[in-house]
Enzyme design. Sequence first.
Site, PDB file in Angstrom:
ATOM      1  N   HIS A  12      82.449 -42.000  -8.108  1.00 18.37           N
ATOM      2  CA  HIS A  12      83.249 -41.010  -8.823  1.00 18.37           C
ATOM      3  C   HIS A  12      83.222 -41.469 -10.539  1.00 18.37           C
ATOM      4  O   HIS A  12      84.113 -40.880 -10.871  1.00 18.37           O
ATOM      5  CB  HIS A  12      84.563 -40.986  -8.371  1.00 18.37           C
ATOM      6  CG  HIS A  12      84.754 -40.396  -6.975  1.00 18.37           C
ATOM      7  ND1 HIS A  12      85.098 -38.926  -6.746  1.00 18.37           N
ATOM      8  CD2 HIS A  12      84.794 -41.070  -5.792  1.00 18.37           C
ATOM      9  CE1 HIS A  12      84.996 -38.737  -5.423  1.00 18.37           C
ATOM     10  NE2 HIS A  12      85.038 -39.676  -4.857  1.00 18.37           N
ATOM     11  N   GLU A  42      88.955 -46.412   0.149  1.00 20.98           N
ATOM     12  CA  GLU A  42      89.600 -47.653  -0.228  1.00 20.98           C
ATOM     13  C   GLU A  42      88.352 -48.720  -0.226  1.00 20.98           C
ATOM     14  O   GLU A  42      87.732 -48.742   0.943  1.00 20.98           O
ATOM     15  CB  GLU A  42      90.669 -47.932   0.832  1.00 20.98           C
ATOM     16  CG  GLU A  42      92.034 -48.764   0.168  1.00 20.98           C
ATOM     17  CD  GLU A  42      92.807 -48.978   1.067  1.00 20.98           C
ATOM     18  OE1 GLU A  42      93.641 -50.350   1.004  1.00 20.98           O
ATOM     19  OE2 GLU A  42      93.276 -48.360   2.150  1.00 20.98           O
ATOM     20  N   ASP A  71      77.884 -50.723  -6.152  1.00 20.65           N
ATOM     21  CA  ASP A  71      79.174 -51.404  -6.056  1.00 20.65           C
ATOM     22  C   ASP A  71      79.179 -52.570  -7.126  1.00 20.65           C
ATOM     23  O   ASP A  71      77.865 -53.240  -7.142  1.00 20.65           O
ATOM     24  CB  ASP A  71      79.708 -51.896  -4.834  1.00 20.65           C
ATOM     25  CG  ASP A  71      81.362 -52.332  -5.143  1.00 20.65           C
ATOM     26  OD1 ASP A  71      82.136 -51.458  -5.340  1.00 20.65           O
ATOM     27  OD2 ASP A  71      81.428 -53.580  -4.857  1.00 20.65           O
ATOM     28  N   SER A  72      79.473 -52.617  -8.141  1.00 17.13           N
ATOM     29  CA  SER A  72      79.239 -53.458  -9.255  1.00 17.13           C
ATOM     30  C   SER A  72      80.446 -53.917  -9.702  1.00 17.13           C
ATOM     31  O   SER A  72      81.813 -53.648  -9.516  1.00 17.13           O
ATOM     32  CB  SER A  72      78.547 -52.699 -10.555  1.00 17.13           C
ATOM     33  OG  SER A  72      79.021 -51.305 -10.668  1.00 17.13           O
ATOM     34  N   PHE A 155      80.160 -47.791 -20.805  1.00 15.06           N
ATOM     35  CA  PHE A 155      81.332 -47.477 -20.117  1.00 15.06           C
ATOM     36  C   PHE A 155      81.863 -48.814 -19.859  1.00 15.06           C
ATOM     37  O   PHE A 155      81.350 -49.759 -19.927  1.00 15.06           O
ATOM     38  CB  PHE A 155      81.309 -46.479 -18.875  1.00 15.06           C
ATOM     39  CG  PHE A 155      80.303 -46.964 -17.821  1.00 15.06           C
ATOM     40  CD1 PHE A 155      81.121 -47.581 -16.569  1.00 15.06           C
ATOM     41  CD2 PHE A 155      79.066 -47.014 -17.728  1.00 15.06           C
ATOM     42  CE1 PHE A 155      80.391 -48.354 -15.663  1.00 15.06           C
ATOM     43  CE2 PHE A 155      78.360 -47.345 -16.797  1.00 15.06           C
ATOM     44  CZ  PHE A 155      78.996 -47.921 -15.662  1.00 15.06           C
ATOM     45  N   TYR A 157      83.251 -52.229 -19.151  1.00 12.00           N
ATOM     46  CA  TYR A 157      83.291 -53.460 -19.925  1.00 12.00           C
ATOM     47  C   TYR A 157      82.395 -53.680 -20.704  1.00 12.00           C
ATOM     48  O   TYR A 157      82.073 -54.790 -21.433  1.00 12.00           O
ATOM     49  CB  TYR A 157      83.363 -54.848 -18.855  1.00 12.00           C
ATOM     50  CG  TYR A 157      84.523 -54.775 -17.850  1.00 12.00           C
ATOM     51  CD1 TYR A 157      85.645 -55.713 -18.424  1.00 12.00           C
ATOM     52  CD2 TYR A 157      84.574 -54.452 -16.550  1.00 12.00           C
ATOM     53  CE1 TYR A 157      86.750 -55.700 -17.571  1.00 12.00           C
ATOM     54  CE2 TYR A 157      85.644 -54.566 -15.640  1.00 12.00           C
ATOM     55  CZ  TYR A 157      86.779 -55.310 -16.294  1.00 12.00           C
ATOM     56  OH  TYR A 157      87.569 -55.280 -15.538  1.00 12.00           O
ATOM     57  N   ASP A 158      81.351 -52.723 -21.077  1.00 10.63           N
ATOM     58  CA  ASP A 158      80.410 -52.914 -21.978  1.00 10.63           C
ATOM     59  C   ASP A 158      80.754 -53.228 -23.121  1.00 10.63           C
ATOM     60  O   ASP A 158      80.014 -54.041 -23.991  1.00 10.63           O
ATOM     61  CB  ASP A 158      79.578 -51.450 -22.165  1.00 10.63           C
ATOM     62  CG  ASP A 158      78.641 -51.099 -21.000  1.00 10.63           C
ATOM     63  OD1 ASP A 158      77.999 -52.180 -20.502  1.00 10.63           O
ATOM     64  OD2 ASP A 158      78.644 -50.035 -20.623  1.00 10.63           O
ATOM     65  N   LYS A 178      69.800 -50.019 -22.472  1.00 12.45           N
ATOM     66  CA  LYS A 178      70.755 -50.363 -21.459  1.00 12.45           C
ATOM     67  C   LYS A 178      70.026 -50.386 -20.104  1.00 12.45           C
ATOM     68  O   LYS A 178      70.093 -51.255 -19.407  1.00 12.45           O
ATOM     69  CB  LYS A 178      71.962 -49.949 -21.615  1.00 12.45           C
ATOM     70  CG  LYS A 178      73.113 -50.396 -20.600  1.00 12.45           C
ATOM     71  CD  LYS A 178      74.247 -50.115 -20.442  1.00 12.45           C
ATOM     72  CE  LYS A 178      75.058 -50.734 -19.076  1.00 12.45           C
ATOM     73  NZ  LYS A 178      76.301 -50.017 -18.733  1.00 12.45           N
ATOM     74  N   ARG A 184      72.209 -52.899 -13.240  1.00 11.20           N
ATOM     75  CA  ARG A 184      71.858 -51.590 -12.395  1.00 11.20           C
ATOM     76  C   ARG A 184      70.329 -51.399 -12.510  1.00 11.20           C
ATOM     77  O   ARG A 184      69.877 -51.009 -11.719  1.00 11.20           O
ATOM     78  CB  ARG A 184      72.765 -50.479 -13.172  1.00 11.20           C
ATOM     79  CG  ARG A 184      72.724 -49.155 -12.255  1.00 11.20           C
ATOM     80  CD  ARG A 184      73.805 -48.273 -12.818  1.00 11.20           C
ATOM     81  NE  ARG A 184      75.276 -48.881 -12.393  1.00 11.20           N
ATOM     82  CZ  ARG A 184      76.008 -49.582 -13.171  1.00 11.20           C
ATOM     83  NH1 ARG A 184      75.833 -49.394 -14.315  1.00 11.20           N
ATOM     84  NH2 ARG A 184      77.107 -49.985 -12.677  1.00 11.20           N
TER      85      ARG A 184
HETATM   86  O1  LIG Z   1      83.563 -47.175  -6.747  1.00  9.54           O
HETATM   87  P1  LIG Z   1      83.033 -45.951  -7.681  1.00  9.54           P
HETATM   88  O2  LIG Z   1      83.503 -44.704  -7.459  1.00  9.54           O
HETATM   89  O3  LIG Z   1      81.453 -46.316  -7.815  1.00  9.54           O
HETATM   90  O4  LIG Z   1      83.365 -46.190  -9.486  1.00  9.54           O
HETATM   91  P2  LIG Z   1      84.167 -47.388  -9.717  1.00  9.54           P
HETATM   92  O5  LIG Z   1      84.138 -47.256 -11.363  1.00  9.54           O
HETATM   93  O6  LIG Z   1      85.520 -47.650  -9.230  1.00  9.54           O
HETATM   94  O7  LIG Z   1      83.083 -48.628  -9.503  1.00  9.54           O
HETATM   95  P3  LIG Z   1      83.180 -49.950  -8.788  1.00  9.54           P
HETATM   96  O8  LIG Z   1      84.124 -49.830  -7.697  1.00  9.54           O
HETATM   97  O9  LIG Z   1      81.648 -50.427  -8.490  1.00  9.54           O
HETATM   98  O10 LIG Z   1      83.713 -50.948  -9.925  1.00  9.54           O
HETATM   99  C1  LIG Z   1      82.940 -51.185 -10.986  1.00  9.54           C
HETATM  100  C2  LIG Z   1      83.634 -51.852 -12.163  1.00  9.54           C
HETATM  101  O11 LIG Z   1      82.781 -52.582 -13.054  1.00  9.54           O
HETATM  102  C3  LIG Z   1      82.694 -51.983 -14.188  1.00  9.54           C
HETATM  103  N1  LIG Z   1      81.163 -51.935 -14.607  1.00  9.54           N
HETATM  104  C4  LIG Z   1      80.155 -51.760 -13.604  1.00  9.54           C
HETATM  105  N2  LIG Z   1      78.911 -51.681 -14.160  1.00  9.54           N
HETATM  106  C5  LIG Z   1      79.323 -51.733 -15.403  1.00  9.54           C
HETATM  107  C6  LIG Z   1      78.401 -51.368 -16.610  1.00  9.54           C
HETATM  108  O12 LIG Z   1      76.930 -51.186 -16.756  1.00  9.54           O
HETATM  109  N3  LIG Z   1      78.910 -51.546 -17.818  1.00  9.54           N
HETATM  110  C7  LIG Z   1      80.447 -51.892 -18.085  1.00  9.54           C
HETATM  111  N4  LIG Z   1      81.143 -52.019 -16.792  1.00  9.54           N
HETATM  112  C8  LIG Z   1      80.548 -51.671 -15.864  1.00  9.54           C
HETATM  113  C9  LIG Z   1      83.162 -50.491 -14.046  1.00  9.54           C
HETATM  114  O13 LIG Z   1      84.020 -50.041 -15.313  1.00  9.54           O
HETATM  115  C10 LIG Z   1      84.530 -50.918 -13.051  1.00  9.54           C
HETATM  116  O14 LIG Z   1      85.360 -51.320 -13.827  1.00  9.54           O
HETATM  117 MG   LIG Z   2      85.396 -48.266  -6.909  1.00 10.29          MG
END
Ligand SMILES: O=P(O)(O)OP(=O)(O)OP(=O)(O)OC[C@H]1O[C@@H](n2cnc3c(O)ncnc32)[C@H](O)[C@@H]1O
Ligand SMILES: [Mg+2]
Length: 198
Positions: A12, A42, A71-72, A155, A157-158, A178, A184
């Site tokens: 999302h 969840e 998942d990141s 977006f 923490y960038d 990027k 990613r």
């Molecule tokens: O689970 P979905 O629906 O994919 O969306 P989400 O935003 O909740 O995604 P995650 O659960 O994987 O959480 C990832 C976190 O890490 C941050 N994040 C991941 N990739 C990033 C990036 O390329 N740059 C900055 N922050 C990143 C992101 O902002 C989230 O706070």
């Molecule tokens: Mg998430």
Amino acid sequence: MMNFTQLVLASHNAGKLKELQAMLGESVHLRSIGEFSSVEPEETGLSFVENAILKARNASRISGLPALADDSGLAVDFLGGAPGIYSARYADGKGDAANNAKLLDVLKDVPEAERGAQFVCVLALVRHADDPLPILCEGLWHGRILTQASGEHGFGYDPLFWVPERECSSAELSPSDKNLISHRARAMDLLRQRLGLK
Ligand SMILES: O=P(O)(O)OP(=O)(O)OP(=O)(O)OC[C@H]1O[C@@H](n2cnc3c(O)ncnc32)[C@H](O)[C@@H]1O
Ligand SMILES: [Mg+2]
């Protein structure tokens, strides 16, 4: 070799969709799970891998399509890898700005040499909801946590992530730059190889 023209992205997060679609190019159309459901599963796993698989299965079940999940998060050395899989929920679901403010505050007395961190991305691809062999690809991006936010792109923490190889924050990189060097991008490179897309 598998051939996908349409995949549902189990996310999302609009930032992820944009980056992943740009990396995949026109040969694969990524459809957002938001087209099918607004309910977010969840994230109960204890690892990026578990959460990526869980999200991919859920999206495939809902859409009936093969699904890709991302998942990141950010793993900060001084914090023993936190916030890690809890990166999105670090400030109790209050969003990116609150997450960033909390991280800056927690690290406020930590000297530069101890501010190392890595972005982590795990991509999981399932052909169907009960796929017993998900494809898993991981990418890491090493950097450092700044002492104040800088930059408007990207977006999450960038704005706090210093990129040593470019000497700027991740939010100061152009989106295309990027997408060449991020966590990613590295995970997607591996995925493309696994799928025979290059
Ligand atoms: O689970 P979905 O629906 O994919 O969306 P989400 O935003 O909740 O995604 P995650 O659960 O994987 O959480 C990832 C976190 O890490 C941050 N994040 C991941 N990739 C990033 C990036 O390329 N740059 C900055 N922050 C990143 C992101 O902002 C989230 O706070
Ligand atoms: Mg998430």
